[in-house]
Design a protein around this motif. Sequence first.
Motif, PDB file in Angstrom:
ATOM      1  N   SER A  18      65.686  99.137  38.051  1.00 29.77           N
ATOM      2  CA  SER A  18      64.426  99.717  37.597  1.00 29.77           C
ATOM      3  C   SER A  18      63.618 100.220  38.790  1.00 29.77           C
ATOM      4  O   SER A  18      63.195  99.426  39.640  1.00 29.77           O
ATOM      5  N   GLU A  76      68.931 104.440  26.681  1.00 31.72           N
ATOM      6  CA  GLU A  76      69.764 103.409  26.052  1.00 31.72           C
ATOM      7  C   GLU A  76      69.662 103.460  24.534  1.00 31.72           C
ATOM      8  O   GLU A  76      70.663 103.315  23.822  1.00 31.72           O
ATOM      9  N   SER A  77      68.456 103.674  24.037  1.00 31.13           N
ATOM     10  CA  SER A  77      68.282 103.767  22.584  1.00 31.13           C
ATOM     11  C   SER A  77      69.064 104.943  22.016  1.00 31.13           C
ATOM     12  O   SER A  77      69.718 104.832  20.979  1.00 31.13           O
ATOM     13  N   GLY A 131      64.928 102.970  28.914  1.00 30.32           N
ATOM     14  CA  GLY A 131      64.973 102.469  27.544  1.00 30.32           C
ATOM     15  C   GLY A 131      65.245 103.570  26.545  1.00 30.32           C
ATOM     16  O   GLY A 131      65.996 103.381  25.578  1.00 30.32           O
ATOM     17  N   ASN A 139      65.164  93.655  36.301  1.00 27.96           N
ATOM     18  CA  ASN A 139      66.215  94.656  36.416  1.00 27.96           C
ATOM     19  C   ASN A 139      66.197  95.315  37.793  1.00 27.96           C
ATOM     20  O   ASN A 139      65.277  96.080  38.103  1.00 27.96           O
ATOM     21  N   THR A 142      59.303 104.482  23.503  1.00 28.34           N
ATOM     22  CA  THR A 142      60.230 103.389  23.212  1.00 28.34           C
ATOM     23  C   THR A 142      60.328 103.154  21.709  1.00 28.34           C
ATOM     24  O   THR A 142      61.303 103.537  21.067  1.00 28.34           O
ATOM     25  N   GLU A 159      66.182  95.532  25.500  1.00 26.86           N
ATOM     26  CA  GLU A 159      65.718  96.335  26.633  1.00 26.86           C
ATOM     27  C   GLU A 159      64.503  95.687  27.299  1.00 26.86           C
ATOM     28  O   GLU A 159      64.410  95.602  28.530  1.00 26.86           O
ATOM     29  N   ASN A 189      63.548  94.300  31.504  1.00 32.63           N
ATOM     30  CA  ASN A 189      62.695  95.153  32.338  1.00 32.63           C
ATOM     31  C   ASN A 189      62.147  94.447  33.572  1.00 32.63           C
ATOM     32  O   ASN A 189      62.083  95.036  34.652  1.00 32.63           O
ATOM     33  N   HIS A 229      71.137  97.263  29.484  1.00 33.02           N
ATOM     34  CA  HIS A 229      69.940  97.764  30.156  1.00 33.02           C
ATOM     35  C   HIS A 229      70.030  97.616  31.670  1.00 33.02           C
ATOM     36  O   HIS A 229      69.316  98.308  32.401  1.00 33.02           O
ATOM     37  N   SER A 254      68.723 101.918  33.055  1.00 36.39           N
ATOM     38  CA  SER A 254      67.365 101.391  33.193  1.00 36.39           C
ATOM     39  C   SER A 254      66.371 102.118  32.299  1.00 36.39           C
ATOM     40  O   SER A 254      65.267 101.629  32.074  1.00 36.39           O
TER      41      SER A 254
END
Length: 468
Positions: A421, A381-382, A378, A418, A192, A411, A415, A372, A376
């Motif tokens: 997830s 998404e980054s 991270g 979500n 992350t 994010e 978590n 997010h 799901s």
Amino acid sequence: MINTKSALEAASDASKSAKQETKSPYVFLFVVLVFAAIATWIIPAGSFDREMRDGISFVISGSLHPVAQNGALPLEVFTAIATGLQKSAPIIFLILFTGGALAVLERTGAIHQALNGIANSTRLNDFLIVAMFGLIFGALGTTGVVVNAVVAFVPIGLLVAKSLGLNPIFGVSLVYLTCASGFNVALTNPVTTGLTQRLAHLPLFSGFGLRGITSALFILACIVFLTLYVRACRKNGERRPEVSEVTGQGEKATARHWVILAFASLCLGAFIYGAMTLKWGEVEMTAMFVFMAMVAGMIGRLSASDIANSFLGGCSRIVSGALIVGMARAISIVLENGHILDPIVGFLADVLAPLHPAMAALGMYVSAALMHFAISSGSGESALLIPIYVPIGDMIGLTRQVVVHAVLFGEGIVNCINPTSGVLMGVLAVAGIPFGKWVKFVAPLIAVWMVICVVVLIVGVEIKWGPF
């Protein structure tokens, strides 16, 4: 003693079931990739001029100019995926080797046996148990030692809750929520924090001071929240049995187990020092995980085959999370090759420019949180957002460290609530807790975490949180 094998099998089955019930982030990212390819034929192409400062490329504000249109062809959509995987190879292998090393640690039994010792203790009061689990799992989460594997530890939390005369929600929270409190503001998690910082060309694990304070506040807030919850349960008549009939005596962690845990902590500490003083990066951290797995396995008296098979098994369990980085990277590649990423950045920068930089940072934070729910992962998404947000931040006066943490905080907040997830849904499936009941329970803590994030981002903007 808790049956580790059955706990792991139950957690794995629950996690697989949860993942089958939720939409794959790969589907969402592929749809976005197709739309990105279509957009290269519609959005007028353009490009910013850039300048190099200390080896880092920065966008020159106001330099956007038109260039030739370069629409993506159907075949280029798929070659972008391959190119994304290739360019993300150092990060992908780091993620894979992280899973491998942690699988070897798990195979030695050191982590489970240490936690069994706490679970079997009848000398610890409610607050001490909450505090110990909070500190242990907070540390495991913030360093990335236990992330998806947290599902396997849920049975321990449930047994501890039962031995204390408390409900399953507390048992789940004792493990999952405390781990999330560390993971959501990860100090040294390469999957992350490490990934997001490297995408922004920041030194690995830089900004340690303010991030460390934030992580400590998250963990402390979780401990206080659970302590208050236990007190409320006691007032409602949930009493601790005189003698635990659940955990029994079981086996305790041996000196060998503690040596393994101490060695793993020493390796992580050594890398943090190297990253902050010697500019170590993905290559050194990947090598450290291999070294840690081999030595920990030998201390745990595993055979060479056991170490190798456990390592490869750990890598295989995290393949889907690793490859999603390349999938997300493919989107930015299509946008860049089509020369429309800069026009998109310029448009968003113009929208945010009138705002105070702190408000712009909070806008990134909120948008990352909303995104997010759809992605799901991270890391995925980054890989999607950082190439867009970093140049925006460059133009409106936000440091890259602030931009990175606006995404990470967004994010992290989502978590624990979500529904897409697989980890969260797997945890709830193991404990038999309805999702709606969980969200209602955890909402006050999420609100406190959100406030902490807002304050930290505002402070980060005011102090120009760096190094740049």
